[in-house]
Every structure is written in C-alpha cells, then in structure tokens.
Design a protein around this motif. Structure first.
Motif, PDB file in Angstrom:
ATOM      1  N   HIS A 107       0.941  -0.949   0.044  1.00  0.00           N
ATOM      2  CA  HIS A 107      -0.588   0.375  -0.330  1.00  0.00           C
ATOM      3  C   HIS A 107       1.037   1.387   0.231  1.00  0.00           C
ATOM      4  O   HIS A 107       1.756   1.464   0.552  1.00  0.00           O
ATOM      5  CB  HIS A 107      -0.982   0.259   1.128  1.00  0.00           C
ATOM      6  N   THR A 149       1.221   5.363   1.276  1.00  0.00           N
ATOM      7  CA  THR A 149       0.675   5.686   2.420  1.00  0.00           C
ATOM      8  C   THR A 149       1.285   7.163   2.705  1.00  0.00           C
ATOM      9  O   THR A 149       2.166   7.505   1.566  1.00  0.00           O
ATOM     10  CB  THR A 149       0.611   4.980   3.719  1.00  0.00           C
ATOM     11  N   ASP A 150       1.195   7.644   3.858  1.00  0.00           N
ATOM     12  CA  ASP A 150       1.532   8.941   3.838  1.00  0.00           C
ATOM     13  C   ASP A 150       0.670  10.053   3.104  1.00  0.00           C
ATOM     14  O   ASP A 150       1.478  10.103   2.380  1.00  0.00           O
ATOM     15  CB  ASP A 150       3.341   9.433   3.867  1.00  0.00           C
TER      16      ASP A 150
END
Length: 256
Positions: A10, A12-13
């Motif tokens: 995945h 993210t951030d």
C-alpha cells in the motif's frame, strides 16, 4: 497492516494531500524534492499559475524507477536550488538500462514526462499501456493476485535505526545504507566468527609487516651508500698503495 503482512503493498503518508477539482489549480508548495514534479518548482519560481493532480503521477514514476533501478532518475538534495533543479529536468535525461523491457521503458517515459499536459495522468491511461494490458485490475483491488514477496511475520522487515529523512533525501539510499553498515561493522571489529577472526589476524599481519615506501629516504640512503662505497674504494686503493710500497721497500732491502 493485516493485508501488508500477506504481501499486498500500500502507498501511504497522505497527510499533505488535497482534493483538486479539474477546473482548479493548487498553488501551495509541499512535498519532498526528489519526488516533486517540475511544475511544482515552476510555481515556486513564479513562472506557472499552479498545478493539478498530474504531479502525483510524476511521483509514481519516480518511485517505480527507483524500485526498479535502486536509485532515482534525477539527483537532487534538500539544499539543491530550485533553478538548478528546473535546469536538470530539461538537460538531464533519465537513463533506462538496456535490460529493461521496451514496455516498462515506455510506461516510465509517459509518467516522467516533464510537460504535465502530455504526462500519463489517469488510471484509464495506465490500464491502456502495453506494459499493464494483461493486469486483472479487479483481482488486484480485491487482493486476489498472489504477491511476489510475503514478509516474514516473525521479524522486523525494516531498519528502525535508519533515519527516514536520510532515506528520502539520498539519491542512492540503498547504496548509502550499505556503506553505513560496512562502516559500522568495521568500527565494531570482528563479530567473533572463525572466518572473521582469521581474516582479522591476516589483516593485522599485513599491517605489521607492511613496509612503507619512501622515495626521498631511499634516494638519500642510496647517496649515502655511494659515498660510503667511494670512501671505501679510496681506502682500499691507499692500502694497496701502501702494500706495494712495502713490497718495493722490501725488494730494495733485499737488493741492497
């Protein structure tokens, strides 16, 4: 995190993410320089009215390139001036190794297009690329595609001592990490294993018996030796002369 442990990656951030409508442009400057699209830097220079979601597809291209090659296509740091970065986008052309397929090169060129208007900027365009034409996108979304790598759940799959900022800003973070680990191993010395113990002994032996070559010292020593040989030769000649004189004197005595 549950799906991550099964190998489904995945991104993210998204703490600085913003929703941009098709008819609007964003103007705020935020991001990490090595992953920021050219139009973001143009905004900071005051030469562009703003940017849109095409900047995310550029970042995806940088990330994909880095995953494949182990380094980014453009070398820049947090201290690199904006004007220099903009020049690099137009003067430096990313290197695509010959071993890469034609399809992946084509995809990366579309993602890393400096002109935002011509850049691949939608999921529909991505699905139409030859590189990803055989992907079952519904299976990917439902996580039914077998992952290429499944992390070991019993161990930590990252280095918590590695500074995140250093990993982000270094142009070759993995190379930097390798050097850092090598330096750490050198500072700590042998880890106690027989192989490392033998290696260390041999290194100590080489260091102890290593002769330092000094050209000036060698030249001086040779000059001293030549001078000494000259003096010795003169002494021998004088001694021989003395012996000859003695012989001559003895012969004279006998003859007399």
């Amino acid at each position: 995190m549950g799906q991550l442990s099964y190998g489904h990656t995945h991104l993210t951030d998204f703490n600085i993410a913003a929703i941009v409508k098709d008819d609007l442009k964003a103007t705020s400057i935020a991001g990490t320089k090595p992953y920021m699209a050219p139009e973001l830097f143009q905004t900071s220079e005051g030469t562009h009215p703003g940017y849109s979601f095409a900047v995310d597809w550029w970042s995806l291209g940088i990330t994909a390139y880095e995953l494949l090659r182990g380094q980014r296509p453009y070398i820049m740091r947090s201290s690199t001036p904006t004007s220099e970065i903009l020049q690099a986008f137009h003067k430096v052309h990313p290197c695509y190794p010959a071993a890469w397929s034609v399809e992946i090169k084509s995809l990366l060129r579309k993602l890393l297009c400096v002109d935002a208007q011509k850049r691949l900027s939608s999921l529909c365009e991505l699905k139409d690329t030859e590189c990803l034409s055989n992907v079952n996108w519904d299976a990917v979304l439902s996580k039914d595609v077998p992952p290429g790598f499944i992390p070991n759940r019993r161990r930590l799959n990252c280095d918590p001592t590695f500074e995140l900022e250093e990993m982000i800003l270094e142009s070759k973070p993995l190379h930097k990490k390798k050097k850092r680990l090598a330096r750490k191993t050198r500072d700590q010395g042998s880890d106690g294993s027989p192989q490392n113990g033998q290696l260390q002994q041999r290194l100590d032996c080489v260091q102890r018996d290593f002769l330092i070559f000094n050209r000036e010292k060698l030249t001086k020593a040779k000059a001293d030796t030549d001078s000494s040989d000259t003096n010795l030769t003169e002494q021998n000649r004088a001694h021989e002369d003395g012996q000859n004189n003695n012989v001559t004197s003895a012969a004279a005595c006998l003859s007399s």
